[in-house]
Design a protein around this motif. Structure first.
Motif: not given
Length: 183
Positions: A73, A77, A82-84, A145
């Motif tokens: 993660w 980012n 963009q990554k949750p 993020w």
């Protein structure tokens, strides 16, 4: 131990809890380390992990996989991807199924390999943490993020808080194993 809110406290708590966990493990016999958990007395526990994790390997790979979530993660980012934190299709209401998938994925991972994986991932997380300033870790809004949380709070969750969870499971295993041996 209060939840860390500074980089030095995070590093100290993570390393102390990790060491405490390994001290428990190192004090166990090989039979104790390889034994199946007997958490029949946990049938009234609402948390799924009491039934999911059957042995030390399961605990170690769970910690390892959460380290991987954190590392991937942050890395993504930082690269502008963009990554949750939780991968699709999971969210904070459904991540229990993700934990089951982690468990299933590692049913053929040996205990020794799980130990090595966890030690390596802990080192990777600590190295990642060390690369951030105190403000980057604990000032709200440092990274878009992280949402309303801080990067440091995610790090606490994946390290000292998670190690505390593992320590409780290991202690319970040691207690039930000892009671079963006394018979």
């Amino acid at each position: 131990m209060p939840r860390p809110t500074t980089k030095p406290d995070l590093i100290k708590a993570a390393n102390e809890q990790f060491k405490k966990m390994w001290n428990l493990i190192d004090a166990m016999t090989e039979d104790e380390q390889n034994a199946t958990f007997n958490f029949d007395d946990a049938s009234n526990q609402k948390e799924a992990h009491w039934k999911r994790d059957k042995n030390l390997r399961d605990v170690f790979v769970h910690l390892y996989e959460w380290h991987q979530l954190l590392l991937n993660w942050v890395k993504s980012n930082q690269k502008g991807i963009q990554k949750p934190f939780l991968p699709a299709p999971y969210n904070w209401k459904t991540y229990g199924q993700m934990n089951v998938e982690f468990w299933e994925k590692h049913q053929y991972t040996s205990l020794n390999h799980a130990k090595d994986m966890l030690k390596e991932s802990h080192a990777g997380v600590m190295q990642m943490i060390d690369g951030f300033s105190n403000d980057a870790l604990f000032a709200k809004g440092s990274f878009p993020w992280t949402g309303t949380s801080t990067l440091g709070s995610y790090c606490v969750s994946a390290t000292s808080s998670h190690y505390d969870w593992a320590i409780k499971k290991i202690k319970r295993h040691n207690k039930t194993y000892g009671e079963a041996r006394k018979g």
